[in-house]
Scaffold this motif. Structure first.
Motif, short mmCIF file in Angstrom:
data_model
loop_
_atom_site.label_atom_id
_atom_site.label_comp_id
_atom_site.label_asym_id
_atom_site.label_seq_id
_atom_site.Cartn_x
_atom_site.Cartn_y
_atom_site.Cartn_z
N LEU A 157 -51.60 24.44 -19.46
CA LEU A 157 -52.34 24.99 -20.59
C LEU A 157 -51.97 24.23 -21.86
N PRO A 158 -52.88 24.16 -22.83
CA PRO A 158 -52.57 23.51 -24.10
C PRO A 158 -51.60 24.37 -24.92
N PRO A 159 -50.98 23.79 -25.96
CA PRO A 159 -49.99 24.54 -26.76
C PRO A 159 -50.53 25.83 -27.35
N ARG A 160 -51.78 25.83 -27.81
CA ARG A 160 -52.33 27.04 -28.42
C ARG A 160 -52.42 28.18 -27.41
N GLU A 161 -52.83 27.87 -26.20
CA GLU A 161 -52.92 28.89 -25.16
C GLU A 161 -51.53 29.37 -24.74
N ARG A 162 -50.55 28.48 -24.77
CA ARG A 162 -49.19 28.90 -24.41
C ARG A 162 -48.62 29.86 -25.45
N VAL A 163 -48.99 29.68 -26.72
CA VAL A 163 -48.57 30.64 -27.76
C VAL A 163 -49.13 32.02 -27.45
N ARG A 164 -50.39 32.07 -27.07
CA ARG A 164 -50.99 33.35 -26.71
C ARG A 164 -50.29 33.97 -25.50
N GLY A 165 -49.93 33.14 -24.54
CA GLY A 165 -49.25 33.64 -23.37
C GLY A 165 -47.90 34.26 -23.71
N ARG A 166 -47.14 33.63 -24.58
CA ARG A 166 -45.86 34.20 -25.00
C ARG A 166 -46.07 35.52 -25.74
N PHE A 167 -47.10 35.58 -26.57
CA PHE A 167 -47.38 36.84 -27.28
C PHE A 167 -47.71 37.96 -26.30
N TYR A 168 -48.53 37.67 -25.29
CA TYR A 168 -48.88 38.69 -24.31
C TYR A 168 -47.66 39.14 -23.52
N PHE A 169 -46.78 38.21 -23.17
CA PHE A 169 -45.58 38.58 -22.43
C PHE A 169 -44.67 39.45 -23.29
N ASN A 170 -44.49 39.08 -24.54
CA ASN A 170 -43.66 39.89 -25.44
C ASN A 170 -44.24 41.30 -25.60
N SER A 171 -45.54 41.38 -25.76
CA SER A 171 -46.18 42.68 -25.90
C SER A 171 -46.05 43.49 -24.62
N LEU A 172 -46.15 42.81 -23.48
CA LEU A 172 -45.99 43.50 -22.20
C LEU A 172 -44.58 44.06 -22.07
N GLY A 173 -43.58 43.32 -22.54
CA GLY A 173 -42.21 43.83 -22.52
C GLY A 173 -42.05 45.07 -23.39
N VAL A 174 -42.70 45.08 -24.55
CA VAL A 174 -42.65 46.27 -25.41
C VAL A 174 -43.30 47.47 -24.73
N MET A 175 -44.42 47.24 -24.06
CA MET A 175 -45.10 48.34 -23.38
C MET A 175 -44.27 48.89 -22.23
N VAL A 176 -43.61 48.01 -21.48
CA VAL A 176 -42.76 48.49 -20.38
C VAL A 176 -41.59 49.30 -20.95
N VAL A 194 -50.03 53.39 -24.25
CA VAL A 194 -49.32 52.37 -23.49
C VAL A 194 -50.22 51.76 -22.43
N ILE A 195 -51.02 52.61 -21.78
CA ILE A 195 -51.93 52.10 -20.75
C ILE A 195 -52.95 51.15 -21.35
N VAL A 196 -53.52 51.52 -22.50
CA VAL A 196 -54.53 50.67 -23.13
C VAL A 196 -53.93 49.34 -23.58
N MET A 197 -52.78 49.40 -24.24
CA MET A 197 -52.16 48.15 -24.71
C MET A 197 -51.72 47.28 -23.54
N THR A 198 -51.19 47.92 -22.49
CA THR A 198 -50.80 47.14 -21.31
C THR A 198 -52.01 46.48 -20.67
N ALA A 199 -53.14 47.21 -20.65
CA ALA A 199 -54.36 46.62 -20.10
C ALA A 199 -54.83 45.42 -20.92
N LEU A 200 -54.71 45.50 -22.23
CA LEU A 200 -55.09 44.37 -23.07
C LEU A 200 -54.18 43.16 -22.82
N CYS A 201 -52.88 43.41 -22.73
CA CYS A 201 -51.95 42.31 -22.43
C CYS A 201 -52.24 41.72 -21.05
N LEU A 202 -52.49 42.59 -20.07
CA LEU A 202 -52.78 42.12 -18.72
C LEU A 202 -54.07 41.30 -18.69
#
Length: 824
Positions: free
Chosen positions: A329-348, A375-383
């Protein structure tokens, strides 16, 4: 690196302070049931009282299963007790097995008297005594076998009941979280929780003893809070800087990448230590009641979820372009991926907190649904965001131009295809999760969103471990070899297999289900009278590998020390070495079977029937195998021999069990089946001796002095250094040929391997000596007479007969219109 040393000193100070903290209250000893208490003395055999206790437990379990009204926790405790009993019965089945086998052999040795034949009183008494001992020893074993089967059946019924309840709860429809009434009730419960926690803190502040204890612990609290803040704020950054420094200073170094991957784990460890310090500091304040203490114990799990997800996001979507990664993935997409993973950790982490609050304060189903819905809605968005990145990374592999491109998908393409499929599935689940929550299926919605997110995180961890193992193999691999060998692949496969239980737990499997599978595997399965279990298999593998290793050591010692000091030729040494290997492997297998206790006698009939089919289906392979053994024993052909078999001529390089490798003179390897060397005609030019005969033919013109030619040829043959003078070379006058007088030179060479070079040198010398003597070597000539020569000139120009005659060597049938001399 001074900054790293200072951080290590801070960490050491923190650990020393944490180690000096007073221990918490001790835990009360657990009450052991009859099975657990008996398990502490595993050597003691089961008594009548034990079987009576088991009978009471079994009846109680049967009544509970018939009523099916007990709680899940009660059934889990009952199952644990049944598992303990089953383990005791499993151990009891093997008790006194050696003594029982001895008694069976003794009874069998006495035999039985023939019909109508009298037997001595001593033999009858001895048989009765042995039978009595045998029955005494067999009674507890038979009772244990029956009780073991009963316990296994009860455990299966409990598991079946719990699984049915779990499925019913998963599909049970509850209150909708978007109902305003339920939202109001959830807000009231939230205020109630806050009031309870504040009330506990206020009560502690009003107690003088708690204030005194707080002031006494204030220095330790201050140090722990400072260390916790330092590690939580800066700890991750320290290791991130170290990793960046390693990768930036030595780009492309595989060893430094491995070291950097290992060091990167500190991005999780230091913050987790900081959370531990923070929890310890808060506990030292003594300002939290029972509810607050329970919430404090939840903080480490919440921290592990957040910092673990943040670290996995950095590994899966790295900042550095040269960091190894699976997703392209390009750098911009990798930034989004890290954001989604961090948000997923918060939801868990929030899901862990909500689950703890629901159990701690006995919140209603509606309140739990309202709390879980965001939590379900935010987790669904991250997923969904992560799923889109997976689809973008793996979708390119599905754009095939032709069918050939589709058929030539390599390993990388298969991996990308699997990533694409996982992304599509996660995207669908992310869409279904919130819908199920709105309809009231809260538990199903949690599974549809959190389970895929946790599965992706676990896949990221497995990928990291596999990449790390490949790097370690690459680091320690010998020079000139890569770390992607069979051992590395097996280790990666083992990592994937080890992760399967965790995937099962994520998707709703109970830990008891996994332990039951493991218990079934440990017990093994029956093949005739032989029980195959992991322990038996491991014993077989260890003994066989030990024997194989010993065989290789003996082969190496014989090859390097013993065989070179014997008078055996290289072929015989190779035969002895190969024979030792086959014998050692066969003996290792037999010893391993014996030590493991495998009784394969019952498989003799089946093996005999299979051998007939194998004999017909694999008769060529068996024939070549037997031929290979014959070659190693008789040694008509050995390594290094120059042989000629059929149309193949070359040097034998390797004799294996099935085939022999022959290197031809054009440096190609030809694999010849061993049966061709045993049953066919083989010419061995160098077997026993390197000497061999060479024959050269020479023709001279008619009218030449034949005795002078013979004398010249004899001198040429005797001059060559490879020609043996005893027996001396021979010149034979073969006869009168069509165009020349034919001679043959027959010589014996010292080393036939140099036959081609000797032939070339002798031919050169013969040509030189005959030229010096003025002797002509003729070539074939033909006189061609043409019929109707005017046809060649189209009938207008006659061709003189003198110009028709030619002395050139023209093929007689080169032109079908020109007749040969024989047609004249």
């Amino acid at each position: 690196m001074h900054w790293l040393l200072s951080r290590l000193l801070v960490l050491a100070l923190a650990l020393s302070v944490l180690g000096s903290l007073p221990a918490g209250p001790g835990t009360a000893p657990l009450h052991l049931g009859p099975a657990a208490a008996h398990a502490q003395d595993a050597q003691a055999p089961l008594t009548e009282e034990d079987f009576e206790a088991w009978e009471r437990t079994a009846r109680r379990a049967e009544r509970a299963l018939d009523d099916a009204k007990a709680s899940n926790q009660a059934f889990e405790e009952l199952r644990t007790e049944l598992v303990d009993w089953r383990s005791l019965f499993q151990a009891e089945q093997g008790r006194n097995s050696d003594r029982i086998e001895t008694l069976e052999a003794q009874i069998a040795s006495l035999g039985t008297p023939a019909e109508g034949q009298a037997e001595s009183v001593d033999l009858s008494d001895r048989r009765a005594e042995l039978n009595a001992q045998y029955q005494t020893l067999r009674k507890p074993v038979l009772l244990a076998i029956e009780a073991h089967a009963r316990a296994s059946g009860l455990i299966s019924q409990v598991d079946h009941l719990l699984r049915e309840r779990q499925q019913q709860r998963m599909l049970e429809r509850g209150p909708s979280p978007v109902n305003p009434t339920h939202v109001v009730k959830a807000l009231e419960d939230a205020r109630m929780i806050v009031r309870i926690l504040i009330g506990e803190v206020s009560s502690s502040l009003n107690l003088r003893s708690d204030r005194v204890l707080f002031l006494d612990n204030l220095p330790s609290i201050a140090i722990l809070v400072a260390l916790a803040g330092l590690l939580l704020v800066r700890g991750r950054g320290w290791f991130q800087k170290l990793v960046d420094w390693l990768v930036a200073n030595r780009p492309g170094s595989e060893r430094l990448f491995v070291v950097a991957m290992i060091i990167s784990v500190g991005q999780v460890l230091l913050p987790m230590i900081g959370i531990a310090f923070l929890v310890a500091a808060l506990q030292l304040t003594s300002m939290f009641g029972s509810s607050g203490e329970e919430i404090l114990l939840t903080l480490p799990f919440m921290g592990a979820a957040f910092f673990g997800a943040r670290w996995l996001g950095g590994q899966t979507f790295p900042k550095m372009d040269n960091w190894p990664r699976t997703l392209d993935l390009p750098p911009r997409e990798r930034v989004r991926g890290r954001f989604y993973f961090n948000s997923l950790g918060v939801m868990v982490a929030l899901a862990i907190l909500i689950s703890n609050l629901t159990d701690l304060f006995a919140l209603g189903t509606a309140t739990g649904a309202v709390f879980a819905f965001p939590v379900i809605v935010m987790t669904a968005l991250c997923l969904a965001g992560i799923a889109r990145l997976l689809i973008a990374s793996g979708g390119e592999q599905h754009a095939f131009e032709t069918q050939d491109d589709r058929d030539e998908v390599d390993e990388r393409g298969f991996l990308q295809s699997m990533i694409y499929i996982v992304g599509r599935i996660c995207l669908v689940l992310a869409f279904l999760g919130p819908i199920a929550a709105v309809l009231g299926y809260t538990r199903a919605a949690v599974s549809l969103t959190l389970a895929p997110g946790l599965s992706i995180a676990l896949l990221a961890l497995v990928t990291f471990l596999q990449r790390l193992s490949m790097g370690l193999f690459q680091m320690f691999a010998p020079a000139g070899r890569t770390g992607t060998g069979l051992a590395a692949v097996l280790v990666n496969f083992a990592i994937m297999i080890a992760s399967l239980p965790f995937f099962a737990l994520i998707w709703g499997a109970r830990w008891a289900d996994l332990t039951e599978i493991w218990a079934t595997v440990r017990e093994g399965f029956k093949v005739g009278d032989t029980s195959i279990s992991p322990s038996v298999f491991m014993i077989f593998v260890i003994v066989f590998l030990g024997g194989y290793l010993l065989t290789r050591i003996i082969q190496g010692a014989m090859r390097s020390s013993v065989l070179p000091r014997t008078s055996l030729d290289p072929g015989a040494r190779n035969a002895v070495d190969s024979g030792l290997g086959y014998v050692g492997i066969f003996a290792s297998a037999m010893v391993a079977i014996s030590v493991a206790g495998l009784d394969l006698s019952n498989l003799a009939i089946v093996a005999g029937a299979l051998s007939v089919g194998i004999g017909f289906g694999l008769q060529n392979i068996v024939q070549n195998f037997v031929s290979g053994l014959i070659l190693l024993i008789e040694r008509p052909v050995t390594e290094g021999d120059w042989i000629e078999v059929g149309s193949v001529m070359g040097t034998v390089r390797k004799i294996s069990v099935r085939a022999t490798t022959v290197e031809t003179f054009d440096r190609t390897n030809v694999v010849v089946p061993n049966s061709d060397l045993v049953t066919g005609q083989v010419t061995n030019w160098t077997r026993g001796s390197l000497t061999g005969r060479l024959i050269l033919t020479v023709g001279v013109a008619y009218g030449t002095d034949t005795r002078k030619v013979a004398e010249i040829l004899q001198e040429v043959a005797e001059e060559h250094p490879l020609v043996i003078v005893n027996p001396p070379p021979t010149v034979v006058f073969q006869g009168f040929g069509a165009d020349s007088l034919d001679f043959e030179i027959r010589v014996i060479l010292r080393d036939i391997n140099f036959g081609l070079g000797a032939r070339t040198e002798l031919n050169h010398r013969i040509a030189e000596r005959l030229a010096e003597a003025g002797i002509e070597i003729p070539f074939a000539q033909r006189d061609i007479w043409l019929r109707n020569p005017e046809a060649l000139g189209g009938g207008s120009v006659p061709v003189p007969a003198a110009e028709i005659a030619s002395t050139a060597p023209i093929e007689p049938d080169a032109n079908p219109e020109i007749p040969s001399e024989d047609d004249e």
